[in-house]
Motif scaffolding. Structure first.
Motif, PDB file in Angstrom:
ATOM      1  N   GLN A 247       1.920 -12.444  -2.182  1.00  0.00           N
ATOM      2  CA  GLN A 247       1.426 -12.257  -3.345  1.00  0.00           C
ATOM      3  C   GLN A 247       3.032 -12.273  -4.458  1.00  0.00           C
ATOM      4  O   GLN A 247       2.760 -12.280  -5.211  1.00  0.00           O
ATOM      5  N   PHE A 248       3.525 -11.863  -3.859  1.00  0.00           N
ATOM      6  CA  PHE A 248       4.996 -11.161  -4.844  1.00  0.00           C
ATOM      7  C   PHE A 248       7.107 -11.297  -4.130  1.00  0.00           C
ATOM      8  O   PHE A 248       7.424 -11.456  -5.503  1.00  0.00           O
TER       9      PHE A 248
ATOM     10  N   ILE B 234       0.691  -3.779  10.370  1.00  0.00           N
ATOM     11  CA  ILE B 234       1.879  -3.323   9.946  1.00  0.00           C
ATOM     12  C   ILE B 234       2.940  -4.812   8.692  1.00  0.00           C
ATOM     13  O   ILE B 234       3.311  -5.427   8.479  1.00  0.00           O
TER      14      ILE B 234
ATOM     15  N   PHE C 232       0.785  -9.672   3.566  1.00  0.00           N
ATOM     16  CA  PHE C 232       0.644  -9.805   2.316  1.00  0.00           C
ATOM     17  C   PHE C 232       1.320 -10.072   1.463  1.00  0.00           C
ATOM     18  O   PHE C 232       1.343 -10.473   0.006  1.00  0.00           O
TER      19      PHE C 232
ATOM     20  N   PHE D 234      -5.657 -11.049   2.215  1.00  0.00           N
ATOM     21  CA  PHE D 234      -5.042 -11.725   1.926  1.00  0.00           C
ATOM     22  C   PHE D 234      -5.621 -13.072   1.842  1.00  0.00           C
ATOM     23  O   PHE D 234      -4.819 -14.566   1.589  1.00  0.00           O
TER      24      PHE D 234
ATOM     25  N   PHE E 277       0.680   3.516   5.099  1.00  0.00           N
ATOM     26  CA  PHE E 277       0.651   2.585   6.512  1.00  0.00           C
ATOM     27  C   PHE E 277       2.586   3.043   7.604  1.00  0.00           C
ATOM     28  O   PHE E 277       2.691   3.856   8.631  1.00  0.00           O
ATOM     29  N   HIS E 278       3.408   2.107   6.620  1.00  0.00           N
ATOM     30  CA  HIS E 278       4.087   1.447   7.720  1.00  0.00           C
ATOM     31  C   HIS E 278       4.793   2.626   7.735  1.00  0.00           C
ATOM     32  O   HIS E 278       5.441   2.929   9.364  1.00  0.00           O
TER      33      HIS E 278
ATOM     34  N   TYR F  54       4.984  -0.379  -5.810  1.00  0.00           N
ATOM     35  CA  TYR F  54       6.968  -0.042  -5.523  1.00  0.00           C
ATOM     36  C   TYR F  54       7.240  -0.949  -6.512  1.00  0.00           C
ATOM     37  O   TYR F  54       6.143  -1.658  -7.381  1.00  0.00           O
TER      38      TYR F  54
ATOM     39  N   ILE G 258       4.819  -2.802  -9.158  1.00  0.00           N
ATOM     40  CA  ILE G 258       3.905  -3.044  -8.691  1.00  0.00           C
ATOM     41  C   ILE G 258       3.287  -3.096  -7.655  1.00  0.00           C
ATOM     42  O   ILE G 258       3.555  -2.090  -6.471  1.00  0.00           O
ATOM     43  N   THR G 259       2.191  -2.206  -8.725  1.00  0.00           N
ATOM     44  CA  THR G 259       0.689  -1.289  -8.228  1.00  0.00           C
ATOM     45  C   THR G 259      -0.166  -2.668  -7.261  1.00  0.00           C
ATOM     46  O   THR G 259      -0.244  -4.059  -7.329  1.00  0.00           O
ATOM     47  N   HIS G 260       0.163  -2.124  -5.798  1.00  0.00           N
ATOM     48  CA  HIS G 260      -0.359  -2.856  -5.090  1.00  0.00           C
ATOM     49  C   HIS G 260      -2.072  -2.796  -3.902  1.00  0.00           C
ATOM     50  O   HIS G 260      -2.353  -3.707  -3.057  1.00  0.00           O
TER      51      HIS G 260
ATOM     52  N   ALA H 100      -5.980 -13.874  -1.847  1.00  0.00           N
ATOM     53  CA  ALA H 100      -4.308 -13.597  -2.518  1.00  0.00           C
ATOM     54  C   ALA H 100      -4.328 -15.001  -2.302  1.00  0.00           C
ATOM     55  O   ALA H 100      -3.384 -15.541  -3.478  1.00  0.00           O
ATOM     56  N   GLN H 101      -3.706 -15.193  -1.059  1.00  0.00           N
ATOM     57  CA  GLN H 101      -3.350 -16.608  -0.956  1.00  0.00           C
ATOM     58  C   GLN H 101      -4.011 -17.899  -1.747  1.00  0.00           C
ATOM     59  O   GLN H 101      -3.237 -18.816  -1.904  1.00  0.00           O
TER      60      GLN H 101
ATOM     61  N   ALA I  49      -1.788  -6.391 -11.399  1.00  0.00           N
ATOM     62  CA  ALA I  49      -0.080  -6.603 -10.474  1.00  0.00           C
ATOM     63  C   ALA I  49      -1.133  -6.194  -9.435  1.00  0.00           C
ATOM     64  O   ALA I  49      -0.762  -7.443  -8.621  1.00  0.00           O
ATOM     65  N   TYR I  50      -2.552  -5.855  -9.197  1.00  0.00           N
ATOM     66  CA  TYR I  50      -2.946  -5.222  -7.972  1.00  0.00           C
ATOM     67  C   TYR I  50      -3.526  -7.088  -7.695  1.00  0.00           C
ATOM     68  O   TYR I  50      -3.919  -7.841  -6.790  1.00  0.00           O
ATOM     69  N   LEU I  51      -3.735  -8.166  -8.842  1.00  0.00           N
ATOM     70  CA  LEU I  51      -4.421  -9.359  -8.605  1.00  0.00           C
ATOM     71  C   LEU I  51      -3.150 -10.717  -8.302  1.00  0.00           C
ATOM     72  O   LEU I  51      -3.125 -11.648  -7.784  1.00  0.00           O
ATOM     73  N   GLY I  52      -1.752  -9.785  -8.623  1.00  0.00           N
ATOM     74  CA  GLY I  52      -0.488 -11.099  -7.811  1.00  0.00           C
ATOM     75  C   GLY I  52      -0.789 -11.524  -9.220  1.00  0.00           C
ATOM     76  O   GLY I  52       0.266 -12.976  -9.675  1.00  0.00           O
TER      77      GLY I  52
ATOM     78  N   LEU J 109      10.264  -3.010  -7.307  1.00  0.00           N
ATOM     79  CA  LEU J 109      10.754  -4.626  -7.418  1.00  0.00           C
ATOM     80  C   LEU J 109      11.495  -5.270  -9.001  1.00  0.00           C
ATOM     81  O   LEU J 109      10.813  -5.396 -10.077  1.00  0.00           O
TER      82      LEU J 109
END
Lengths: 187, 187
Positions: free
Chosen positions: B142-143, B132, B138, A138, A80-81, A59, A66-68, A141-142, A171-174, A61
């Motif tokens: 990350q972003f 969701i 997440f 998650f 999904f959303h 998406y 940003i490839t997530h 990532a955090q 980007a995937y790794l942030g 930003l």
DNA sequence: GGCTTTATTTGACAACAGTCAAATAGCGAT
DNA sequence: ATCGCTATTTGACTGTTGTCAAATAAAGCC
């Protein structure tokens, strides 16, 4: 379509009737590299099974993509959303290779749930696995450093580098592409 | 138990039979502050509905407690990974206040799925909403920057500060307590 | 109230990651 | 093989966050 049904057995064993009903609802799509499966601003009405190829979700930003998320063989793919809430997608899904996909609409899937308790069960179980997977990602990532995450990713998917540009992986790794490049140079 | 059934209506409307069967399977627990609902190393066999009070999930990383999750009224609580896979939990869930909870075992829930398609549907839908929610968290983790995340959290749950120590909130946001303190001093 | 313990803030410094810009490497097409 | 475009690496610098230590504030207890 064999591959799809073989994959579904990882979640739950369907009855023959359910399997037949399901088979009727999927349609095959063969799409070329760089094509979009989902574009931001449009409601995503399909769930896809990725039989062959790979793709990315991203998406925008602040002017940057940003490839997530990445999808590979045997992944289910959708926004999904958007698929669940029927709200316009905020993400894009773009093919990184030519792909073979099987698609089902939300309407058909919902109808199948009504007629076949075991299809709904399979999906319930699939959600559990996908939830756990996201939870793990998650936490990593955090609470892990960038290089820990990179090393873990390389262990889990050593094939990744052959198919995905480094900028997308960063980007995937942030992290920024430059930081990933420096991490790699120190291995 | 009324509160639980009122909450379930947010996901799906059960038949009276399903509701009665479900009611039979939940037992009430009233526990004091600081008590543990789940401890690392033990398999978590229960799913809880939190009627009153609040709690936190945390795990240990390099001698430190990392609070990664809070639960409040109307949340479902469990160590999801352990509950689903029946593997020992890696996290602890500790009450931050005295709590009123309703518990159901995995065995009973599984049995209900077999007898009541609509209970499995309710859970399938609940999973969608929880997925969701996690996905949003997440992406933010990350972003977004630390202060963006803090501000967003304060908008979503202004009541949080009254019930949760800042150190836990910092861990939840993935930043040190000192950094959070400095963010707050600049508002 | 005064004492003890815990929570929160502040300061100084080091480590890490981001940004911008430039250099190099790699790849596809002709 | 060469050209042109894209991907990746490297350098210099800046800003943010973490860590350790100490100070202050708040809360619980007798």
């Amino acid at each position: 379509m064999d591959q799809l049904f073989r994959h579904l057995k990882n979640f739950y064993h369907l009855t023959d009737e359910a399997r037949e009903a399901l088979a009727e609802c999927f349609t095959k799509h063969v799409l070329p590299k760089n094509e979009y499966l989902i574009s931001q601003g449009r409601v995503c009405r399909h769930l896809y099974f990725l039989e062959q190829g790979c793709l990315r979700g991203y998406y925008n930003l602040d002017d940057k993509e940003i490839t997530h998320w990445f999808g590979f063989e045997n992944d289910f793919v959708t926004s999904f959303h958007s698929f669940i809430t029927e709200v316009p997608a905020v993400e894009n899904i773009q093919l990184m290779e030519g792909c073979v996909l099987w698609a089902i609409t939300k309407e058909r899937l919902t109808a199948l749930f009504n007629d076949h308790h075991d299809i709904e069960r399979l999906v319930r179980i699939a959600y559990e696995k996908y939830y756990i997977r996201l939870e793990e990602r998650f936490v990593n990532a955090q609470f892990r450093t960038a290089s820990e995450r990179y090393l873990q990713l390389m262990e889990q998917s050593p094939h990744l580098l052959d198919r995905v540009p480094l900028g997308y992986i960063a980007a995937y790794l942030g992290i920024s592409q430059e930081t990933l490049s420096r991490i790699r140079s120190k291995l």
